[in-house]
Design an enzyme around this catalytic site. Structure first.
Site, short mmCIF file in Angstrom:
data_model
loop_
_atom_site.label_atom_id
_atom_site.label_comp_id
_atom_site.label_asym_id
_atom_site.label_seq_id
_atom_site.Cartn_x
_atom_site.Cartn_y
_atom_site.Cartn_z
CE LYS A 79 -1.93 -8.18 5.68
NZ LYS A 79 -0.52 -7.85 5.84
CG ASP A 126 -1.87 -1.24 4.70
OD1 ASP A 126 -2.45 -2.20 5.23
OD2 ASP A 126 -0.85 -1.37 3.99
C1 LIG Z 1 -6.66 -6.61 1.94
C2 LIG Z 1 -5.22 -6.85 1.79
N1 LIG Z 1 -4.80 -7.63 0.78
C3 LIG Z 1 -3.50 -7.88 0.60
C4 LIG Z 1 -2.54 -7.34 1.44
C5 LIG Z 1 -1.10 -7.59 1.14
O1 LIG Z 1 -0.40 -8.25 2.11
P1 LIG Z 1 1.17 -8.09 2.20
O2 LIG Z 1 1.46 -6.72 2.72
O3 LIG Z 1 1.60 -9.17 3.08
O4 LIG Z 1 1.70 -8.22 0.82
C6 LIG Z 1 -2.94 -6.53 2.51
C7 LIG Z 1 -1.96 -5.97 3.43
O5 LIG Z 1 -2.28 -5.23 4.34
C8 LIG Z 1 -4.31 -6.28 2.69
O6 LIG Z 1 -4.76 -5.52 3.69
#
Ligand SMILES: Cc1ncc(COP(=O)(O)O)c(C=O)c1O
Length: 407
Positions: A79, A126
């Site tokens: 992220k 989150d």
């Molecule tokens: C580990 C992880 N994978 C995928 C995502 C998905 O990203 P997005 O919210 O941009 O769809 C998040 C989002 O916080 C994440 O923390």
């Protein structure tokens, strides 16, 4: 659009792909700016692209590659790519400079630090996004305030505080926590750096999605070194869809419509992209409630308004998955077969692999497998977007068999 029958709790919508209207926010000039900026951050290294040959053989595809983002900047998740780039673009605008003319060190110089030291960034998260914002803000000498949804794992909260932010766990779900962060920003003169777009707030989330180009482009470079010009399939997990939209948007531009067959994967309790695709009216649709899932990073009920359009037009399928699919992915990647490298994958990072493991072997899912054109010639790319960001739950899944298969 066609609805595929629900089997093993897996629900899917398969759709046609648009052949025009490629998203312009991911053009070549942007790619260069993003990659150069990230490369200028101390400690930058391309994350590993892991080839899992034994797993490919077992599942009956040609190759499986996992881009392991648990190694990104030592933050255990991808992220920070979006957060750092968005903060840099924001500061460029404030300081009247072009991102192409500066690097991360520029913002850390004494002169610039003096100019930006009173800036406070605010966000809701989150876990992973907030940690990235806290990390970037601290390095630049700025402050950050982070709001988390109810039930957030203590380890994730601690990681944000350790990175230098003030962190508050709210009694709200993710989407309401975003509204709270927006309101707090307005009240206090703090700057919202949010990884989701909504009406009237799209510029910063677009920069965040652009930031994800780095991992998508690194993967192509690494595939090329292994003799692959383009994977046939990409599985992208979605919360609000900013990551999936960023990666897919970049691949659509890069390959001018001949991009890999792309599958969007979500937890069933927070499957807002699936719900929007199922509605078939072209508009984003929200999921409300507690969004209760072990895939905490994907527990978002309101699609990012910009990236939704990219996912709507250029993804091939949208799949809603029960939690056991993610837990299976955690177990598969963490317990590799033969010479395959072990990958520590957190609940939001593993769900794509968990899904492929079912699609390839369960006769009841053959129709969906065939719709996706998955077969012995397929070269499938996954992004393990996080490591064990909640180590306690990771252990429960792997050691205690939490969230077992339902077959
Ligand atoms: C580990 C992880 N994978 C995928 C995502 C998905 O990203 P997005 O919210 O941009 O769809 C998040 C989002 O916080 C994440 O923390």
């Amino acid at each position: 659009m066609e609805r595929v029958n629900e089997t093993y709790g897996i629900k899917a919508v398969v759709s046609d792909i648009a052949t025009e209207g490629f998203p312009k926010i991911f053009n070549e000039e942007v790619v260069e700016g993003v990659r150069n900026f990230h490369a200028s951050i101390k400690g930058y290294q391309a994350t590993p692209l892991v080839r899992l040959d034994e797993l490919s053989k077992e599942l009956g595809v040609s190759r499986i590659y996992v881009k392991d983002e648990s190694y990104r900047f030592g933050l255990n998740a991808f992220k920070s790519l979006g957060g750092t780039f968005a903060i840099a673009k924001f500061l460029c605008e404030k300081l009247g400079v072009d991102i192409h003319d500066v690097d991360f060190e520029y913002f850390k110089s004494q002169e610039i630090k003096e100019k930006i030291k009173d800036i406070v960034f605010v966000t809701a998260t989150d876990g992973n996004h907030g940690r990235g914002i806290a990390w970037a803000a601290t390095q630049l000498g700025c402050k950050s305030v982070v709001y988390l949804p109810k039930g957030s794992a203590q380890r994730r909260v601690d990681a944000i505080i350790e990175a230098g932010a003030e962190a508050y766990v709210t009694e709200l779900n993710y989407d309401d926590a975003v509204r709270l962060a927006t309101q707090k920003g307005e009240e206090n003169g703090w700057y919202l750096i949010q990884d989701t777009g909504f009406e009237g707030y799209e510029k910063i989330p677009n920069w965040i999605s652009q930031g994800y180009i780095t991992m998508a482009d690194e993967a192509l470079d690494q595939l090329k070194l292994d003799g692959i010009q383009i994977p046939t399939h990409v599985f992208l997990q979605a919360g609000v869809g900013a990551m999936a939209g960023g990666v897919l948007g970049y691949y659509v531009n890069k390959f001018k419509g001949n991009h890999p067959t792309t599958v969007i994967v979500e937890p069933e309790q927070a499957a807002c992209i699936y719900k929007s695709a199922l509605a078939g009216d072209g508009k984003p649709h929200n999921v409300t409630g507690d969004l209760n899932t072990i895939m905490a990073g994907l527990a978002c009920g309101e699609p990012n308004t910009v990236t939704w359009e990219i996912l709507r037009d250029f993804a091939k399928a949208y799949v809603s998955c029960p939690d056991y699919v993610s837990a299976n992915g955690v177990r598969i990647l963490g317990n590799s077969i033969g010479q395959d490298k072990k990958i520590i994958s957190g609940e939001s990072g593993s769900v794509g692999v968990g899904l492929l493991s079912l699609l390839m072997v369960k006769p009841e899912l053959e129709e969906l497998k065939n719709d996706l054109g998955l077969n012995e010639n397929s070269v499938v790319l996954f992004f393990n977007t996080e490591g064990d960001t909640d180590p306690e739950n990771y252990k429960k899944i792997v050691h205690e068999g939490k969230n077992p298969s339902i077959f």
